[in-house]
Design a protein around this motif. Structure first.
Motif, PDB file in Angstrom:
ATOM      1  N   UNK A   1       0.830  -1.204   0.000  1.00  0.00           N
ATOM      2  CA  UNK A   1       0.000   0.000   0.000  1.00  0.00           C
ATOM      3  C   UNK A   1       0.868   1.259   0.000  1.00  0.00           C
ATOM      4  N   UNK A   2       1.938   1.267   0.788  1.00  0.00           N
ATOM      5  CA  UNK A   2       2.849   2.420   0.801  1.00  0.00           C
ATOM      6  C   UNK A   2       3.514   2.603  -0.563  1.00  0.00           C
ATOM      7  N   UNK A   3       3.895   1.499  -1.196  1.00  0.00           N
ATOM      8  CA  UNK A   3       4.498   1.586  -2.527  1.00  0.00           C
ATOM      9  C   UNK A   3       3.501   2.149  -3.537  1.00  0.00           C
ATOM     10  N   UNK A   4       2.249   1.676  -3.483  1.00  0.00           N
ATOM     11  CA  UNK A   4       1.226   2.176  -4.405  1.00  0.00           C
ATOM     12  C   UNK A   4       0.954   3.659  -4.169  1.00  0.00           C
TER      13      UNK A   4
ATOM     14  N   UNK B   1       9.907   6.976  -4.112  1.00  0.00           N
ATOM     15  CA  UNK B   1       9.354   5.825  -4.822  1.00  0.00           C
ATOM     16  C   UNK B   1      10.291   4.624  -4.720  1.00  0.00           C
ATOM     17  N   UNK B   2      11.587   4.863  -4.921  1.00  0.00           N
ATOM     18  CA  UNK B   2      12.553   3.777  -4.830  1.00  0.00           C
ATOM     19  C   UNK B   2      12.631   3.207  -3.416  1.00  0.00           C
ATOM     20  N   UNK B   3      12.546   4.075  -2.419  1.00  0.00           N
ATOM     21  CA  UNK B   3      12.566   3.613  -1.023  1.00  0.00           C
ATOM     22  C   UNK B   3      11.340   2.751  -0.714  1.00  0.00           C
ATOM     23  N   UNK B   4      10.172   3.144  -1.196  1.00  0.00           N
ATOM     24  CA  UNK B   4       8.947   2.372  -0.987  1.00  0.00           C
ATOM     25  C   UNK B   4       9.040   1.021  -1.689  1.00  0.00           C
ATOM     26  N   UNK B   5       9.618   0.995  -2.879  1.00  0.00           N
ATOM     27  CA  UNK B   5       9.777  -0.264  -3.607  1.00  0.00           C
ATOM     28  C   UNK B   5      10.766  -1.183  -2.878  1.00  0.00           C
ATOM     29  N   UNK B   6      11.843  -0.619  -2.375  1.00  0.00           N
ATOM     30  CA  UNK B   6      12.824  -1.404  -1.618  1.00  0.00           C
ATOM     31  C   UNK B   6      12.190  -1.981  -0.357  1.00  0.00           C
ATOM     32  N   UNK B   7      11.411  -1.179   0.344  1.00  0.00           N
ATOM     33  CA  UNK B   7      10.715  -1.665   1.550  1.00  0.00           C
ATOM     34  C   UNK B   7       9.759  -2.805   1.213  1.00  0.00           C
ATOM     35  N   UNK B   8       9.042  -2.667   0.094  1.00  0.00           N
ATOM     36  CA  UNK B   8       8.113  -3.718  -0.326  1.00  0.00           C
ATOM     37  C   UNK B   8       8.866  -5.002  -0.658  1.00  0.00           C
TER      38      UNK B   8
END
Length: 181
Positions: free
Chosen positions: A127-130, A146-153
């Motif tokens: 959800x955070x990535x979206x 965006x990259x940080x959210x993708x890495x977290x996901x």
């Protein structure tokens, strides 16, 4: 699970067979100093041209071994100590099996409860990535966010897979400690 482990574990069965062998050895030591009684009998028949001869014989013997009472005492004491050692090994093995099964069960349950939490974390990071992707698309967010959210996901997915793997390993260890596998 512990009772099943006591029934199925080959190492415990082996120790129980050693104890049984020591019991039989102690019996043999005690019997070796008893006198030995033996009996024999026979019948013979012989016939010459005109004369026939028959015979019957019976024999018995009682053999007393050379008795060394100190040797008897120490041999029996040694047999008893080997038997006691076998019993102690069985008790120690049962205690180790008990704690091994208990520890493996607790590990399995802890990891089983961790899986739903990790699945929830994957859902939250998705959800955070979206949201970060949506903000970046409309121009409110930056590329680093965006990259940080993708890495977290991706890290959350990896942690979830690792938790499932760890649970399966713990489950196999639990079954192995019960002697099922």
């Amino acid at each position: 699970a512990i009772e099943k482990a006591y029934e199925n574990r080959p190492d415990l069965k082996s120790l129980q067979m050693v104890k049984r062998a020591q019991e039989e050895s102690l019996k043999a030591i005690k019997r070796s100093y008893l006198p030995e009684l033996s009996a024999s009998s026979g019948y013979n028949y012989r016939k010459n041209s005109d004369v026939s001869n028959t015979g019957f014989n019976i024999g018995a013997s009682l053999d007393f071994p050379m008795l060394n009472f100190m040797d008897i005492k120490y041999s029996i004491a040694q047999g008893k100590s080997y038997l006691k050692m076998a019993e102690e090994n069985i008790d120690l093995s049962k205690k180790n099996i008990y704690f091994e099964v208990q520890t493996n069960y607790i590990n399995m349950v802890v990891l089983q409860r961790k899986i739903p939490m990790m699945a929830q974390k994957v859902k939250q990071t998705l959800e955070n990535f979206e949201l970060a992707d949506g903000r970046y698309t409309v121009g409110l967010g930056n590329f680093i966010e965006l990259q940080q959210a993708q890495t977290n996901y991706n890290n959350a997915q990896l942690a979830f897979v690792q938790a499932v793997f760890d649970y399966n390993v713990a489950k196999e260890q639990f079954q192995k400690s019960m002697g099922v596998r």
